[in-house]
Enzyme design. Structure first.
Site, PDB file in Angstrom:
ATOM      1  N   ASP A  50      -3.950   3.560   1.051  1.00 24.07           N
ATOM      2  CA  ASP A  50      -4.915   2.697   1.735  1.00 24.07           C
ATOM      3  C   ASP A  50      -5.639   3.491   2.825  1.00 24.07           C
ATOM      4  OD1 ASP A  50      -6.280   0.567   2.911  1.00 24.07           O
ATOM      5  OD2 ASP A  50      -4.593  -0.801   2.699  1.00 24.07           O
ATOM      6  N   ASP A  51      -6.922   3.754   2.626  1.00 26.94           N
ATOM      7  CA  ASP A  51      -7.765   4.456   3.609  1.00 26.94           C
ATOM      8  C   ASP A  51      -7.476   5.952   3.684  1.00 26.94           C
ATOM      9  OD1 ASP A  51      -8.690   1.936   4.176  1.00 26.94           O
ATOM     10  OD2 ASP A  51      -8.200   1.969   6.307  1.00 26.94           O
ATOM     11  N   CYS A  84     -11.622  -2.064   1.559  1.00 31.92           N
ATOM     12  CA  CYS A  84     -10.407  -2.307   0.787  1.00 31.92           C
ATOM     13  C   CYS A  84     -10.572  -3.284  -0.366  1.00 31.92           C
ATOM     14  CB  CYS A  84      -9.293  -2.800   1.706  1.00 31.92           C
ATOM     15  SG  CYS A  84      -8.835  -1.639   3.018  1.00 31.92           S
ATOM     16  N   ASP A 313      -8.035   3.633  -1.983  1.00 37.27           N
ATOM     17  CA  ASP A 313      -9.051   2.594  -2.191  1.00 37.27           C
ATOM     18  C   ASP A 313     -10.366   2.933  -1.512  1.00 37.27           C
ATOM     19  OD1 ASP A 313      -8.149   2.220   0.385  1.00 37.27           O
ATOM     20  OD2 ASP A 313      -7.691   0.086   0.161  1.00 37.27           O
TER      21      ASP A 313
END
Length: 502
Positions: A50-51, A84, A313
């Site tokens: 994530d990120d 996201c 993502d």
């Protein structure tokens, strides 16, 4: 520690398993690309961070040695949207944002409630219907399970372990485990990445006649980037990378939303460094997860017949172009992500340079697993690239973003086109950005106002065609770049321009 919360468990019907013998998987080609793939259908593990930006992955020994050095790295892999929930929706459906309509992280324009009506046909149902044992562990979609019971499990997933509270805190969260809610505490053993890692190990260690598909989605390194106590002192004192565009001085040619950003203060730079260190510490938890997962696959005798995909993502900027830490912009830091694949027939340590996108992931998994995909899918299977075959391929990637009023620091609505040489952006304000990435890989010189008008017109037309595409037409619109633009300049020599993990 965790304890069960006495909620009624939502019953789910089991999808019928497909009958018949396993079909032969297409063998991967030539000695240059390793041994032929095993006859049985492969297992597939998809790790989605994530990120995570295109950072130096050599700092994470398991990711680097067990994935990157044993597989193929994509040097030009892009997201459909640098946020996201829109990005994850594209992964689950193989659709661009203008097709699935999830444009933000919160309702009414985004989040889980916006995606929920589409859950009857997703990556999970496609793989399940093809006879795969499926599992999703970690983050699903923002705002899950808003509008549904905490015990709700979407169609297509046999094993489910997803937080329903305190998603980004990594401690003190409630976890929906196959329809039963468990509350976790704040001790070291409750760290979310370790909890889902243990569940993933058990999932892949189960032996049976059916292959498995595991979607493993750690929260790291998303802010606040909480980490395990065992990593507390890692990366102490290390500054964030001072790229050429860090705290960029001249923004006079940029759109107004960027021109208005003040130079970074000393306090802002210190905060950027702290965030960089915490994100790296959080990624060490993912690195441990990768190491344990590969070990579990090896011990269960399934590693040689398992593909492991590793991606993010969206990316993340840390001071580039005067931007405080975040995402959602059309700059390279936010739209280009790391992407690694190891598995049967893939040449260790290889690099794949073709332009690829998160919209391609589901068709790839489906082809590997002999699953059927619906006509609305818009991506391309990456299997030919993984096999080292030269096939007609896209010339451009589409990135779309819709401004959300609840997030005032995000840029205005834009559509962007990324080719091998150019990054081209059109804003709803009428402003444009154009960067020649061969001459300006750090995107510091916006040439939209001075470039050849024919070039700008051609890129604009291509962008409009992709933004309007639907289903199979997207695989035509993404590969019709005129030769005078596509071959305008030779690509830089290896080691120049934008490396896979700069």
């Amino acid at each position: 520690m965790f304890y069960a919360v006495p909620l009624s468990k939502r019953s789910r019907g089991w999808w019928p398993w497909l009958a018949g013998a396993l079909v032969l998987c297409t063998a991967f080609s030539s000695a240059a690309h390793g041994e032929p793939a095993p006859a049985q259908r492969p297992n597939i593990v998809f790790i989605l961070t994530d990120d995570l930006n295109t950072t130096d992955l050599q700092r994470f020994p398991n990711i680097w040695n067990l994935l990157a050095r044993q597989g193929a790295s994509f040097s030009h892999f892009f997201v459909t949207n640098p946020w996201c929930c829109p990005s994850r929706s594209s992964i689950l459906r193989s659709q661009y944002v203008h097709s699935h309509g999830v444009v933000s992280n919160r309702p009414p324009t985004g989040g889980f409630p916006r995606f929920r009506p589409m859950e009857e046909s997703t990556l999970g149902t496609w793989m399940h219907d093809a006879g795969y044992r499926t599992g999703l562990m970690g983050k699903y979609l923002n705002q899950y399970p808003m509008g549904a019971a905490w015990s709700y499990v979407p169609p297509g997933w046999d094993q489910w372990a997803v937080p329903v509270t305190r998603l980004y805190q990594e401690y003190g969260y409630a976890l929906n485990e196959n329809g039963t809610i468990f509350q976790y505490g704040n001790t070291a053993e409750d760290y979310l990445e370790d909890v889902i890692s243990a569940k993933a190990d058990r999932f892949v260690s189960q032996r049976g006649t059916d292959p498995f598909f595991l979607y493993l989605a750690p929260v790291a390194p998303h802010l606040p980037a909480n980490h395990s106590p065992r990593h507390e002192f890692a990366f102490a004192g290390e500054p964030a990378p001072r790229t050429l565009s860090f705290d960029q001085q001249d923004l006079s040619a940029e759109p107004m939303w960027l021109q208005q950003r003040p130079p970074l203060t000393a306090r802002a730079v210190r905060r950027i460094d702290t965030i960089y260190q915490n994100r790296a510490r959080a990624m060490l938890g993912v690195d441990d997860m990768v190491g344990r997962l590969v070990s579990s696959l090896q011990q269960s005798g399934q590693l040689d017949n398992t593909y492991i995909f590793f991606a993010s993502d969206n990316g993340f900027h840390l001071g580039q172009h005067r931007l405080e830490p975040g995402k959602t912009t059309p700059f390279e830091e936010d739209i280009r992500i790391p992407m690694i694949v190891r598995g049967p027939g893939i040449a260790p340590g290889s690099t794949i340079d073709q332009i690829s996108s998160t919209v391609d992931l589901s068709p790839t998994f489906a082809e590997l697993g002999r699953a059927s995909t619906p006509g609305f899918t818009e991506g391309r299977s990456l299997v030919p690239l993984l096999q080292g075959r030269k096939v007609p391929w896209r010339d451009a990637a589409l990135i779309e973003f819709v401004h959300a009023a609840y997030s005032p620091l995000c840029p205005p609505t834009y559509n962007a086109l990324r080719t091998a040489q150019y990054a081209y952006v059109e804003y709803e304000t009428g402003e444009r950005q154009l960067y020649d990435l061969y001459a300006d890989p750090n995107e510091m010189h916006n040439i939209a106002a001075t470039a050849d008008p024919q070039l700008v017109a051609t890129l604009s037309a291509r962008l409009a065609a992709l933004h309007a595409c639907s289903g199979a037409s997207c695989r035509i619109a993404d590969s019709t770049l005129p030769s005078e633009v596509r071959l305008a300049r030779a690509p830089p020599a290896r080691g120049g321009g934008a490396p896979p993990f700069a």
